[in-house]
Design a protein around this motif. Structure first.
Motif, short mmCIF file in Angstrom:
data_model
loop_
_atom_site.label_atom_id
_atom_site.label_comp_id
_atom_site.label_asym_id
_atom_site.label_seq_id
_atom_site.Cartn_x
_atom_site.Cartn_y
_atom_site.Cartn_z
N VAL A 1 6.21 -5.82 18.05
CA VAL A 1 6.10 -6.78 18.72
C VAL A 1 4.34 -7.11 18.49
N LEU A 2 3.31 -6.00 17.76
CA LEU A 2 1.91 -6.40 17.50
C LEU A 2 1.89 -6.82 16.81
N TRP A 3 2.55 -6.25 15.02
CA TRP A 3 2.46 -7.32 13.96
C TRP A 3 2.94 -9.04 14.71
N ARG A 4 3.89 -9.64 15.30
CA ARG A 4 3.88 -10.76 15.73
C ARG A 4 3.52 -11.71 15.89
N ALA A 5 2.45 -10.44 17.08
CA ALA A 5 1.33 -11.36 17.76
C ALA A 5 -0.17 -11.33 16.78
N ALA A 6 -0.20 -10.40 15.37
CA ALA A 6 -1.12 -10.79 14.85
C ALA A 6 -0.84 -11.69 14.48
N PHE B 1 1.40 -8.63 5.77
CA PHE B 1 1.62 -8.38 4.22
C PHE B 1 0.87 -7.34 3.58
N LEU B 2 -0.82 -6.93 4.11
CA LEU B 2 -0.76 -6.49 3.05
C LEU B 2 -1.31 -5.47 3.54
N PHE B 3 -0.86 -4.57 5.09
CA PHE B 3 -1.27 -3.07 5.71
C PHE B 3 -0.06 -2.84 6.64
N GLY B 4 0.69 -4.17 7.12
CA GLY B 4 1.37 -4.02 7.61
C GLY B 4 3.41 -3.15 7.67
N ARG B 5 3.24 -3.28 6.48
CA ARG B 5 4.64 -3.02 5.67
C ARG B 5 4.46 -1.52 4.73
N ARG B 6 5.60 -0.97 5.11
CA ARG B 6 5.93 0.13 4.52
C ARG B 6 5.67 0.59 3.37
N ARG B 7 5.73 1.00 1.79
CA ARG B 7 5.66 0.07 0.65
C ARG B 7 6.00 1.71 0.31
N ASP B 8 7.48 1.31 -0.40
CA ASP B 8 8.08 2.71 -0.78
C ASP B 8 7.33 2.82 -2.47
N SER B 9 7.37 3.48 -2.82
CA SER B 9 6.81 4.17 -4.77
C SER B 9 7.54 3.35 -5.55
N GLY B 10 9.08 3.39 -5.26
CA GLY B 10 10.20 2.63 -6.18
C GLY B 10 10.36 4.00 -7.24
N LEU B 11 9.32 5.45 -6.99
CA LEU B 11 9.87 5.91 -8.13
C LEU B 11 10.91 7.16 -7.70
N VAL B 12 11.84 6.45 -8.84
CA VAL B 12 12.93 7.90 -8.62
C VAL B 12 12.56 9.15 -9.56
#
Length: 81
Positions: free
Chosen positions: A49-54, A66-77
């Motif tokens: 809800v806070l990201w929606r408002a922001a 897009f830069l700070f709000g989403r968690r990114r997996d390293s993608g490395l297995v």
């Protein structure tokens, strides 16, 4: 204090740039809102809800999401040994 320019006072180049920046801003807003709707809460830093408002803050809100709000997996297995 300078008065604001009206649409008629703007040059053609200024009008075009204003329309382009408005379209980019709207596109970023829609993309952020759509991403928030589809992304599980566990993959978002903070509350949705806070990201929606922001995201309604011109340019900075969606870009921040897009830069700070989403968690990114390293993608490395990692291989098990």
């Amino acid at each position: 204090m300078a008065r604001k320019k009206s649409w008629r006072d703007m040059s053609t180049g200024q009008r075009v740039m204003l329309m382009i920046s408005g379209a980019v801003n709207l596109t970023l807003l829609i993309a952020a809102q759509r991403s928030l709707a589809k992304t599980p809460e566990a993959q978002i830093r903070g509350k949705k809800v806070l990201w929606r408002a922001a995201s309604f803050i011109n340019f900075f809100g969606p870009v921040s999401y897009f830069l700070f709000g989403r968690r990114r997996d390293s993608g490395l297995v990692t291989a098990k040994r």
